[in-house]
Enzyme design. Structure first.
Site, PDB file in Angstrom:
ATOM      1  CB  SER A  83      -8.090   3.506   3.082  1.00  0.00           C
ATOM      2  OG  SER A  83      -7.162   3.000   4.038  1.00  0.00           O
ATOM      3  CE  LYS A 102      -3.937   1.924   2.636  1.00  0.00           C
ATOM      4  NZ  LYS A 102      -4.786   1.690   3.837  1.00  0.00           N
ATOM      5  CB  SER A 116      -8.185   0.577   6.203  1.00  0.00           C
ATOM      6  OG  SER A 116      -8.832   1.781   6.501  1.00  0.00           O
TER       7      SER A 116
END
Length: 529
Positions: free
Chosen positions: A174, A79, A198
């Site tokens: 996210s 990420k 997330s």
């Protein structure tokens, strides 16, 4: 080659050792899929040259019989809020666009030390503030399941209005880019971050496993912080065993992170549970909320019945302060956001505006240009809660409520419960146009309703895909365990996964069969480096 991408980490590792495939061939296949599916917008930066160089080094080790372990030669993704030396780290924000860290996050370095191949940095909501992966500057991430044959047939029966091109599904957030990357078979594992759900939220929507480890089990050093007291590096894989393999590599003390545990961590070798009759599974009654879709509720009941059918004890439990959890989380989250975002002032690194009227004017203009509305809104809320006249009534009270929420979990586990079984999300993945009708705060409150309390309590939790909905979309359920009992939690999740047999391979075949569809899709912003 197609079936190789559907194997577990240990199976692929064995194939590499036996010479059935080479690290370079595996890397090239994943890079090819990344390019073929770049319309998903899962990656912000694709580190092709880096990955191929790492694959060459891995191949040399295999030829000499010096494999570093189960991750040597395995493609992974990270990420884009984890620092990566020499590779741009943006947090999907104008504030950090162009920023290249001089060091690796501890978790990234541990993966590389084990010979993993870094395919690239994945897309997210700006600074990880969101539950849809729709609010970053590089555009939203598309859910690979949006293009399944069953779902495409279903949506043909419904009117699309004037914007059919946007009739695709969100990934959740996210860490949506990481979930999409794993779901689309462009890597075998990906790092996400989990502050309020997330990692688990997008895992449920994309039909993959999403693990949030116990707070303190995995180092946060190099993870650009959102909420220091809740942030945890998360793991996304296609099966529970793979998540355990990655956790075994990442877990342990880090001298650069004082919040990590001091005791040595034992190897994460999951037992094959054959008898779960002695387990006690708790069903929190407060999680049966009116907004819960009937399909998720039905699968939740079926999962509980599955445990009962093999002799496990399934009981209703109470987490009485659940109704205060979302509000409590909002106060604490925005307060820490306000503090953490203060470092982005345009002086040391990141974006800086050209205004030179005064230092204060430069600060204001830099932050206005660098942050989106979502981030600025959370900063303003947090600063309001931290004002001297508000501090006791908001931040301090929220900390007290957080303790009550954590104690609810302690009381349940002390009563003999081995794990809690809950939904992960309210429903299957939503169409993008429907999702963006609500503001970010409302969406996040709805998306994290079953997940954020776990972060406030510091507990481990894992989302496991259970079945496909009537629309042909994944639905995941969440298991919550005792603090630092991650191995036991994963063993239970592995047993459950084996029973439900979620159709992961079906999606792999879809990704190969529908290449013509992918090639015709409109491309979204992605940087190929």
């Amino acid at each position: 080659m197609r079936t190789m991408l559907g194997r577990t980490l240990r199976e692929v590792s064995a194939a590499l050792k036996q010479g059935q495939i080479t690290p370079i061939e595996l890397c090239q296949k994943c890079l090819s899929l990344i390019k073929k599916t770049k319309f998903l917008n899962a990656y912000i930066t694709v580190s092709e040259e880096v990955a191929l160089k790492q694959a060459e080094e891995s191949e040399k080790r295999y030829k000499k019989g010096h494999s570093l372990g189960d991750l040597d030669g395995i493609p992974v993704a990270v990420k884009d809020n984890f620092s990566t030396s020499g590779i741009e780290t943006t947090c999907a924000s104008n504030m950090l666009k162009g920023y290249v860290p001089p060091f690796n996050a501890t978790v990234v370095q541990k993966l590389l030390d084990q010979g993993a191949l870094l395919m690239g940095k994945t897309n997210l909501d700006e600074f990880a503030m969101g539950c849809g992966s729709t609010d970053g500057i590089f555009g939203p991430v598309k859910n690979p399941w949006s293009f399944s044959k069953q779902y495409r047939e279903k949506r043909k029966q419904k009117p699309h209005g004037d914007n059919e091109d946007s009739d695709w599904l969100i990934t959740g957030g996210s860490s949506g880019g990481s979930a999409a990357a794993v779901s689309a078979f462009t890597c075998f594992a990906a790092l996400g971050s989990d502050t309020g759900g997330s990692t688990r939220n997008p895992a449920a929507h994309c039909g993959v496993v999403g693990l949030k480890p116990s707070y303190g089990l995995v180092s946060r050093h190099g993870l650009i912080p959102l909420v220091n007291s809740m942030d945890v590096p998360g793991i996304l894989t296609r099966c529970v065993d793979d998540a355990a393999v990655v956790l075994g590599v990442l877990a342990g003390h880090d001298c650069k992170d004082s919040t990590t545990i001091q005791d040595p961590v034992k190897p994460f070798m999951l037992p094959n549970l054959t008898d779960v009759s002695k387990l006690c599974i708790g069903i929190p009654k407060e999680y049966l909320v009116p907004e819960l879709s009937s399909e998720v509720q039905s699968l939740w009941s079926k999962a509980a019945s599955l445990f009962e059918s093999v002799g496990a004890k399934v009981i209703e439990v109470s987490l009485p302060h659940t109704s205060y959890s979302i509000v409590c989380y909002h106060v604490l989250c925005t307060s820490e956001v306000a503090s953490n975002m203060a470092r982005f002032d345009g002086l040391e690194y990141g974006h800086r505006c050209d205004i030179d009227v005064s230092t204060e004017a430069m600060y204001a203009a830099t932050r206005r240009e660098g942050f989106n509305d979502v981030v600025r809104g959370r900063i303003l809320s947090g600063n309001f809660f931290l004002l001297k006249e508000n501090y006791e009534n908001y931040f301090v009270k929220a900390q007290k409520v957080r303790r009550l929420i954590a104690n609810d979990f302690v009381n349940v586990f002390n009563s003999g419960v081995d794990a809690l079984l809950t939904p992960t999300t309210l429903s299957e993945a939503m169409p993008y146009l429907e999702f963006i009708k609500e503001d970010n705060r409302t969406r996040s409150a709805q998306g994290d309703i079953f997940t954020q309390a776990v972060n406030m309590a510091g507990l481990p939790a894992v989302s496991v895909p259970m079945a496909l909905s009537n629309q042909g979309l994944p639905i995941g359920l969440q298991f919550i365990g005792r603090a630092f009992c991650d191995q036991q939690l994963l063993a239970i999740a592995k047993w459950f996964e084996k029973q439900v047999q979620f159709p992961v391979i079906q999606l792999q075949e879809l990704m190969d069969d529908c290449s013509s569809i992918f090639e015709n899709e409109k491309l979204t912003s992605v940087s190929l480096k």
